[in-house]
Design a protein around this motif. Structure first.
Motif, mmCIF file in Angstrom:
data_model
loop_
_atom_site.group_PDB
_atom_site.id
_atom_site.type_symbol
_atom_site.label_atom_id
_atom_site.label_comp_id
_atom_site.label_asym_id
_atom_site.label_seq_id
_atom_site.Cartn_x
_atom_site.Cartn_y
_atom_site.Cartn_z
ATOM 1 N N PRO A 281 -67.236 -21.085 4.993
ATOM 2 C CA PRO A 281 -65.985 -20.428 4.606
ATOM 3 C C PRO A 281 -64.772 -21.140 5.210
ATOM 4 C CG PRO A 281 -67.055 -19.210 6.351
ATOM 5 C CD PRO A 281 -67.948 -20.369 6.060
ATOM 6 N N PHE A 282 -64.568 -22.354 4.773
ATOM 7 C CA PHE A 282 -63.459 -23.152 5.289
ATOM 8 C C PHE A 282 -62.994 -24.087 4.184
ATOM 9 C CE2 PHE A 282 -62.212 -27.335 6.960
ATOM 10 C CZ PHE A 282 -61.036 -26.955 7.591
ATOM 11 N N ILE A 283 -61.693 -24.048 3.889
ATOM 12 C CA ILE A 283 -61.176 -24.884 2.792
ATOM 13 C C ILE A 283 -59.937 -25.643 3.261
ATOM 14 C CG2 ILE A 283 -60.188 -24.852 0.452
ATOM 15 C CD1 ILE A 283 -61.889 -22.288 -0.039
ATOM 16 N N HIS A 284 -59.970 -26.950 3.028
ATOM 17 C CA HIS A 284 -58.774 -27.750 3.311
ATOM 18 C C HIS A 284 -57.992 -27.848 2.001
ATOM 19 C CE1 HIS A 284 -56.160 -30.441 5.341
ATOM 20 N NE2 HIS A 284 -56.391 -31.435 4.490
ATOM 21 N N LYS B 96 -58.361 -15.756 -0.293
ATOM 22 C CA LYS B 96 -58.435 -14.816 0.840
ATOM 23 C C LYS B 96 -58.933 -13.438 0.407
ATOM 24 C CE LYS B 96 -56.774 -17.023 4.524
ATOM 25 N NZ LYS B 96 -57.395 -17.108 5.828
ATOM 26 N N GLU B 97 -58.569 -13.029 -0.809
ATOM 27 C CA GLU B 97 -59.048 -11.721 -1.282
ATOM 28 C C GLU B 97 -60.551 -11.727 -1.468
ATOM 29 O OE1 GLU B 97 -56.715 -10.578 -4.758
ATOM 30 O OE2 GLU B 97 -55.014 -10.612 -3.336
ATOM 31 N N ARG B 98 -61.048 -12.809 -2.051
ATOM 32 C CA ARG B 98 -62.492 -12.893 -2.294
ATOM 33 C C ARG B 98 -63.252 -13.146 -0.989
ATOM 34 N NH1 ARG B 98 -66.252 -14.438 -6.559
ATOM 35 N NH2 ARG B 98 -68.136 -13.568 -5.640
ATOM 36 N N MET B 99 -62.634 -13.922 -0.070
ATOM 37 C CA MET B 99 -63.305 -14.261 1.196
ATOM 38 C C MET B 99 -62.330 -14.099 2.359
ATOM 39 S SD MET B 99 -65.218 -17.777 0.055
ATOM 40 C CE MET B 99 -63.880 -18.429 -0.922
ATOM 41 N N PRO B 100 -62.157 -12.853 2.821
ATOM 42 C CA PRO B 100 -61.159 -12.616 3.876
ATOM 43 C C PRO B 100 -61.399 -13.443 5.134
ATOM 44 C CG PRO B 100 -61.981 -10.550 2.962
ATOM 45 C CD PRO B 100 -62.827 -11.629 2.381
ATOM 46 N N GLU B 101 -62.659 -13.797 5.402
ATOM 47 C CA GLU B 101 -62.972 -14.551 6.623
ATOM 48 C C GLU B 101 -62.723 -16.056 6.465
ATOM 49 O OE1 GLU B 101 -64.009 -13.081 9.497
ATOM 50 O OE2 GLU B 101 -63.592 -11.255 8.367
ATOM 51 N N GLN C 88 -48.109 -21.650 16.368
ATOM 52 C CA GLN C 88 -48.007 -20.248 16.767
ATOM 53 C C GLN C 88 -49.000 -19.400 15.951
ATOM 54 O OE1 GLN C 88 -44.029 -19.103 15.787
ATOM 55 N NE2 GLN C 88 -44.618 -16.949 15.545
ATOM 56 N N TYR C 89 -49.089 -19.672 14.647
ATOM 57 C CA TYR C 89 -50.021 -18.896 13.812
ATOM 58 C C TYR C 89 -51.474 -19.296 14.078
ATOM 59 C CZ TYR C 89 -45.906 -17.271 11.450
ATOM 60 O OH TYR C 89 -44.700 -16.696 11.193
ATOM 61 N N ALA C 90 -51.703 -20.579 14.359
ATOM 62 C CA ALA C 90 -53.075 -21.018 14.656
ATOM 63 C C ALA C 90 -53.575 -20.285 15.903
ATOM 64 C CB ALA C 90 -53.110 -22.528 14.869
ATOM 65 N N HIS C 91 -52.675 -20.090 16.865
ATOM 66 C CA HIS C 91 -53.056 -19.370 18.078
ATOM 67 C C HIS C 91 -53.387 -17.916 17.749
ATOM 68 C CE1 HIS C 91 -52.910 -17.838 22.202
ATOM 69 N NE2 HIS C 91 -53.121 -19.100 22.552
ATOM 70 N N VAL C 92 -52.578 -17.318 16.914
ATOM 71 C CA VAL C 92 -52.828 -15.923 16.503
ATOM 72 C C VAL C 92 -54.184 -15.828 15.787
ATOM 73 C CG1 VAL C 92 -52.031 -14.071 14.944
ATOM 74 C CG2 VAL C 92 -50.375 -15.357 16.333
ATOM 75 N N LYS C 93 -54.457 -16.792 14.909
ATOM 76 C CA LYS C 93 -55.746 -16.809 14.182
ATOM 77 C C LYS C 93 -56.897 -16.888 15.182
ATOM 78 C CE LYS C 93 -54.595 -16.613 10.097
ATOM 79 N NZ LYS C 93 -55.055 -16.037 8.893
ATOM 80 N N ASN C 94 -56.743 -17.722 16.196
ATOM 81 C CA ASN C 94 -57.811 -17.870 17.189
ATOM 82 C C ASN C 94 -57.990 -16.597 18.012
ATOM 83 O OD1 ASN C 94 -58.524 -20.374 16.350
ATOM 84 N ND2 ASN C 94 -57.558 -21.495 18.030
ATOM 85 N N GLU C 95 -56.897 -15.898 18.289
ATOM 86 C CA GLU C 95 -56.983 -14.653 19.072
ATOM 87 C C GLU C 95 -57.889 -13.629 18.389
ATOM 88 O OE1 GLU C 95 -52.749 -14.657 21.458
ATOM 89 O OE2 GLU C 95 -52.940 -13.495 19.614
ATOM 90 N N ALA C 96 -57.914 -13.670 17.068
ATOM 91 C CA ALA C 96 -58.730 -12.710 16.318
ATOM 92 C C ALA C 96 -60.220 -12.901 16.601
ATOM 93 C CB ALA C 96 -58.450 -12.852 14.828
ATOM 94 N N TYR C 97 -60.583 -14.051 17.195
ATOM 95 C CA TYR C 97 -62.002 -14.321 17.484
ATOM 96 C C TYR C 97 -62.435 -13.726 18.829
ATOM 97 C CZ TYR C 97 -62.634 -17.552 13.565
ATOM 98 O OH TYR C 97 -62.759 -18.097 12.311
ATOM 99 N N LEU C 98 -61.464 -13.311 19.663
ATOM 100 C CA LEU C 98 -61.799 -12.818 21.013
ATOM 101 C C LEU C 98 -62.815 -11.678 20.931
ATOM 102 C CD1 LEU C 98 -58.373 -12.838 22.912
ATOM 103 C CD2 LEU C 98 -60.438 -14.192 23.417
ATOM 104 N N GLY C 99 -63.896 -11.809 21.705
ATOM 105 C CA GLY C 99 -64.924 -10.760 21.749
ATOM 106 C C GLY C 99 -65.946 -10.859 20.629
ATOM 107 N N LYS C 100 -65.681 -11.702 19.620
ATOM 108 C CA LYS C 100 -66.616 -11.816 18.489
ATOM 109 C C LYS C 100 -67.765 -12.772 18.813
ATOM 110 C CE LYS C 100 -63.765 -10.842 14.474
ATOM 111 N NZ LYS C 100 -63.008 -11.433 13.404
ATOM 112 N N VAL C 101 -68.888 -12.572 18.100
ATOM 113 C CA VAL C 101 -70.010 -13.508 18.236
ATOM 114 C C VAL C 101 -70.025 -14.402 17.004
ATOM 115 C CG1 VAL C 101 -72.529 -13.716 18.386
ATOM 116 C CG2 VAL C 101 -71.333 -11.876 19.631
#
Ligand code: 5AD
Ligand code: SF4
Length: 479
Positions: free
Chosen positions: A298-301, A332-337, A409-422
């Motif tokens: 789930p990664f698109i350039h 993003k709608e089809r693949m929010p992650e 700044q947004y890349a950092h916010v995106k990374n913060e969403a991973y905190l605590g996740k496996v």
């Protein structure tokens, strides 16, 4: 053994005509002439690669060919009998780096007069560069372009046995050659070419000239390579093309890239990535296939280049700001992650402050996971290079800094969403600095450094994210 000297200045009209012509791409076979087979016996080569993944993959072919000729690789240019630079022409600073390097390596010729200096890749496809090399860099005795890697044995023979300077740059792309040798640089991740060249002709870009017309490989050949990679234990493959979405159009392959992606997924290799996708022909079928298969990452350039309609038009990008956003949100709608990264150019000729602002607005809306940002660099022979430009370098540099601060700044916010996740991480290897620290990438292509006890490179392990930075995540292995 004949050389075919002759190179041509990139010519837009001539080059663009090729897209209207039906071209039959011949598949042909690679052969090493018998007199050349032991050319590298007892000799060492040093290969350095600049630029994109296409060059990385070409270097694996060059290494494969050289090793078939019995050359052995070395880590340092000082140890080599042959130094080969596989070059990039995308921006002027990439070229300056290479020319600087060739200049500084010249000293090695003093202690080793037989040292061979070779230059290949995209810079070799540019007439002005080749002229400079011929006139000012006399120690470079082997030059060949992107369309004739397979001719390396014969060209080397001319230099080593014929004691000639060997220059062969073809201004027209050649056949798709299927059985070239390859030495893969990675043990767990592999590049797979699915097509060569580009027919999009964005007005700033040199690639359609240096890499030639779009030519797809036959689907059966691509799938066979992937099956073999799976059998050899590879965990991840990246399908490569300047615009993978165009895959199969030249061969009239039904279903095109979406079909290839699906057939690749069915082979069952653990991780599939692809790059690069042009937003103009990113189809709904592609989104559907990516969403349906767990082994398509789930990664698109998705390079946007600019957020301004007028600039996009002059760049020849074939979409508007609104059309890009529609595609972005559809994914993003089809693949929010799904993580999305982009490329952006600032300071395209005459870009106004307001037009730059439109790019910043788009970045704020998309909040990309990652971005590759560049100051526009005029490339000889492209239409944009002929445009007058009223924007100073200072302004361009200031815009680049502003843009970087914004997306970081947004890349950092995106990374913060991973905190605590496996997350699942494909392990690249151990940290050179700290014991029991490993690094690898998540499915969404985030770099993770993590602690773990029972880890081997090539494993896919579970990692709990404990801290985040702008460009990486920290974590600990979960058993
Ligand atoms: N100047 C600056 N950046 C460029 N790119 C391509 N050509 C140029 C150029 N002339 C960038 C684009 C492309 C990426 C690979 O390099 O953003 O997507
Ligand atoms: Fe260059 Fe545009 Fe082709 Fe990408 S799609 S390689 S930017 S011409």
């Amino acid at each position: 053994m004949k050389t075919q000297p002759g190179w041509a200045l990139p010519n837009l009209h001539e080059a663009q005509k090729r897209t209207q012509k039906e071209v039959t791409i011949e598949k042909s076979l690679f052969q090493i002439p018998s007199e050349v087979r032991t050319l590298g016996q007892g000799k060492k080569y040093y290969l350095r690669t600049y630029g994109c993944q296409a060059n990385e993959r070409d270097s694996e072919t060059l290494a494969g060919i050289l090793e078939e000729l019995m050359f052995t690789p070395v880590e340092h240019p000082e140890q080599a009998d042959l130094i080969l630079l596989n070059t990039c022409a995308i921006r002027k600073n990439a070229e300056d780096k290479v020319l600087g390097e060739i200049g500084s390596l010249k000293r090695l010729k003093r202690s080793n007069p037989d040292l061979i200096f070779g230059l290949c890749g995209c810079m070799a496809q540019e007439e002005d560069v080749v002229q400079v090399l011929l006139e000012k860099y006399r120690h470079v005795n082997l030059i060949f372009g992107t369309h004739n890697l397979h001719r390396l044995p014969e060209l080397l023979y001319e230099v080593m046995v014929g004691h000639k300077r060997s220059v062969e740059v073809l201004s027209k792309e050649g056949d798709v050659i299927e059985n070239l040798p390859v030495r893969r640089f990675g043990k767990h991740k592999a590049w797979v070419n699915i097509m060569y060249g580009c027919d999009k002709f964005c007005t700033y870009c040199i690639v359609p000239y240096t890499r030639g017309k779009e030519r797809s490989r036959a689907m059966a050949d691509v799938l066979q390579e992937i099956r073999q990679l799976k059998q050899d234990g590879y965990k991840e493959i990246t399908l490569l093309g300047q615009n993978v979405n165009s895959y199969g159009k030249d061969l009239h392959i039904e279903g095109g890239f979406a079909k290839l992606l699906e057939e690749t997924a069915k082979i069952g290799i653990e991780r599939i990535r692809f790059t690069t996708s042009h937003p103009w022909d990113f189809s709904d079928e592609m989104i559907d296939v990516i969403a349906r298969y767990d082994n398509i990452m789930p990664f698109i350039h998705l390079p946007v280049q600019s957020g301004d309609d007028e600039i996009l038009k002059i760049m020849g990008r074939r979409y508007t700001n609104a059309q890009y956003l529609t595609l972005f949100h559809k994914i993003k709608e089809r693949m929010p992650e799904c993580a999305i990264s982009t490329d952006i150019i600032v300071g395209f000729p005459n870009e106004s402050e307001g037009q730059f602002q439109h790019t910043l607005d788009l970045v704020k809306e998309c909040q990309f996971d990652n971005a590759f940002t560049f100051i526009y660099s005029p490339r000889e022979g492209t239409p944009a290079a002929r445009m007058a430009d009223s924007v100073s370098l200072e302004v361009k540099q200031r815009r680049l800094a502003e843009l970087n601060a914004c997306w970081n700044q947004y890349a950092h916010v995106k990374n913060e969403a991973y905190l605590g996740k496996v997350v699942k991480v494909l392990v690249d290897g151990a940290s050179k600095k700290k014991a029991n620290v490993w690094s690898g990438y998540t499915e969404t292509n985030k770099l993770v450094n993590f602690t773990g006890e029972h880890v081997t490179a090539g494993d896919i392990v579970k990692v709990k994210i404990t801290a985040c930075k702008t460009f990486s995540l920290d974590g600990e292995q979960i058993l």
